[in-house]
Enzyme design. Structure first.
Site, mmCIF file in Angstrom:
data_model
loop_
_atom_site.group_PDB
_atom_site.id
_atom_site.type_symbol
_atom_site.label_atom_id
_atom_site.label_comp_id
_atom_site.label_asym_id
_atom_site.label_seq_id
_atom_site.Cartn_x
_atom_site.Cartn_y
_atom_site.Cartn_z
ATOM 1 N N CYS A 1 -7.952 9.858 5.932
ATOM 2 C CA CYS A 1 -7.946 9.786 7.396
ATOM 3 C C CYS A 1 -6.615 10.293 7.930
ATOM 4 C CB CYS A 1 -8.203 8.354 7.863
ATOM 5 S SG CYS A 1 -9.832 7.736 7.421
ATOM 6 N N TYR B 1 -4.838 9.393 -1.495
ATOM 7 C CA TYR B 1 -3.508 9.739 -0.982
ATOM 8 C C TYR B 1 -2.430 9.934 -2.044
ATOM 9 C CZ TYR B 1 -5.608 8.324 3.432
ATOM 10 O OH TYR B 1 -6.430 8.220 4.519
ATOM 11 N N GLU C 1 0.832 -1.200 0.000
ATOM 12 C CA GLU C 1 0.000 0.000 0.000
ATOM 13 C C GLU C 1 0.871 1.256 0.000
ATOM 14 O OE1 GLU C 1 -3.815 1.715 2.453
ATOM 15 O OE2 GLU C 1 -1.946 1.393 3.559
ATOM 16 N N TRP D 1 -8.301 -2.080 -0.029
ATOM 17 C CA TRP D 1 -9.123 -0.989 -0.568
ATOM 18 C C TRP D 1 -10.287 -1.507 -1.397
ATOM 19 C CZ3 TRP D 1 -8.961 4.348 -0.041
ATOM 20 C CH2 TRP D 1 -7.896 4.864 0.706
ATOM 21 N N ASP E 1 -9.399 4.561 13.184
ATOM 22 C CA ASP E 1 -9.989 3.264 13.517
ATOM 23 C C ASP E 1 -8.926 2.487 14.284
ATOM 24 O OD1 ASP E 1 -10.807 0.610 13.528
ATOM 25 O OD2 ASP E 1 -11.225 0.502 11.387
ATOM 26 N N ARG F 1 -6.979 12.564 11.216
ATOM 27 C CA ARG F 1 -8.255 13.167 11.637
ATOM 28 C C ARG F 1 -9.214 12.125 12.195
ATOM 29 N NH1 ARG F 1 -12.562 11.741 8.596
ATOM 30 N NH2 ARG F 1 -12.032 10.771 6.608
#
Length: 319
Positions: free
Chosen positions: A201, A148, A62, A84, A224, A221
Site C-alpha cells: 500500500c 516490504y 513492524e 500481519w 485505509d 497507493r
C-alpha cells in the site's frame, strides 16, 4: 491544537463529506477520494495521533521488521505484534494442509456470528502458537512473500542479483545529499500479482535534504484512513528520525501523498467518534545516542516520550 494532527482530522472530514461510495476487493465498501496530501512538521513533535490511542510498540517493531528485510510473521509474534496475522492465517486456512473448520471470509463472519467467532479465535490462537514454537511451520506458513522488507533490502533483478535499496539510499544521503534520486520502491510489478500476501500500500518513498534537515515523502497507493494511515504516518516519521540520526541531520517534514484514500463503511462511526475529540500535545522521540546504524536498531533504542491520548477506538480489519 497540533497542526500535524489537524491535517489528518481534516482528511477524515473531507472523505466523509466528499467521498464517493465504492465497492472494494474486501467486499466491505468504502467512502473514497483520489489524491490527497498531508504535511507533518517533525520539528513540532512526533505525529502519533492523540485523538485515539495508537500502539507505538506495534509501529516500531513492524518498522524494525521492514528494516531487517524480514517477511515472516514469527519475529512480529515474538514481539507481541499481531498486525500481519490475518494475511498469513488466510494462506494457512486456504492451504491443503489445513484440516480445521471452514474459515472462509473469516474477517466478516467473525463480526456477525458469535459461534463462528469463537471457532475463529481458537484457530487463530493455535496458528500463532505454532508459528512461534515451530520453526518449520513458521517457515512455510508464516511467510508473506516478498513484501516490504524484501523489496527494501533485497530487490531481485532480471540478472538474479539483488539491490539493497535502503542501504544505497542512506549511503547517497551521506555522500550526495542534494541528489534527487533518494528513492526506495516497494512496488515490484513482477511480484505483485503472484507472490505477495498483500501488494504494498505504501509503495514508494523519497528523501530530501535541505538546511541540514532530512524530509521524507511517501506515496501510498491505497490508504485505509482509520486503521492503516495513523500507523503509516508514525512509521515513516520514525524511519525519518532513524535515518537522520545516522546521517547527522535534523528532521524536517514528513509529506504523505495518498492515491485512493478511503474510509471503510464499517469504520464511519469510529471516525465520527474520533472527530468529536480534541487533539492533545504531541509526543517526542528520543533515540539511543550510541546507535550508529539503522540496521542495528532494537526496540530499546527508541523512546517515545510524553505521549498522551484519548482512549483507543476498535474497528474490524478488512482482509
Amino acid at each position: 491544537m497540533s497542526k500535524n494532527e489537524q491535517a489528518y482530522l481534516d482528511l477524515c472530514e473531507k472523505v466523509l463529506d466528499q467521498g464517493t461510495t465504492k465497492e472494494d476487493r474486501t467486499g466491505t465498501g468504502t467512502h473514497s477520494i483520489f489524491g490527497a496530501q498531508m504535511r507533518f512538521d517533525l520539528q513540532e513533535g512526533f505525529p502519533l495521533l492523540t485523538t485515539k490511542k495508537v500502539n507505538f510498540n506495534l509501529i516500531a517493531t513492524e518498522l524494525i521488521w521492514f528494516i531487517r528485510g524480514d517477511t515472516n510473521i514469527q519475529y512480529l509474534l515474538k514481539n507481541n505484534n499481531n498486525i500481519w496475522n490475518e494475511w498469513a492465517f488466510k494462506r494457512w486456512v486456504e492451504s491443503d494442509a489445513y484440516q480445521g473448520p471452514d474459515m472462509t471470509d473469516f474477517g466478516n463472519r467473525s463480526l456477525t456470528d458469535q459461534a463462528f467467532n469463537e471457532q475463529y479465535q481458537a484457530e487463530m490462537q493455535s496458528f500463532k502458537e505454532r508459528i512461534v514454537s515451530d520453526d518449520a511451520f513458521a517457515k512455510k506458513y508464516g511467510e508473506l512473500g516478498p513484501v516490504y522488507g524484501k523489496q527494501w533490502r533485497e530487490w531481485k533483478t532480471s540478472t538474479n542479483e539483488t539491490i539493497d535499496q535502503l542501504k544505497d539510499v542512506i549511503d547517497q544521503i551521506k555522500t550526495n545529499p542534494d541528489s534527487r534520486r533518494h528513492i526506495v520502491s516497494a512496488w515490484n510489478p513482477e511480484d505483485v500479482p503472484k507472490n505477495m500476501a498483500l501488494p504494498p500500500c505504501h509503495a514508494l518513498f523519497q528523501f530530501y535534504v535541505a538546511d541540514g534537515k532530512l524530509s521524507c515523502q511517501l506515496y501510498q497507493r491505497s490508504a485505509d484512513i482509520f486503521l492503516g494511515v495513523p500507523f503509516n504516518i508514525a512509521s515513516y516519521a520514525l524511519l525519518t528520525h532513524l535515518i537522520a540520526h545516522e546521517c547527522g541531520l535534523e528532521v524536517g517534514e514528513f509529506v504523505h501523498t495518498l492515491g485512493d484514500a478511503h474510509i471503510y463503511s464499517n469504520h464511519v462511526d469510529q471516525i465520527k467518534e474520533q472527530l468529536s475529540r480534541e487533539s492533545l500535545p504531541l509526543a517526542k522521540i528520543e533515540l539511543n545516542p550510541e546507535l550508529k546504524s539503522v540496521f542495528d536498531v532494537e526496540l530499546d533504542d527508541i523512546t517515545l516520550k510524553d505521549y498522551q491520548s484519548h482512549p483507543a477506538i476498535k474497528a474490524p480489519i478488512a482482509v
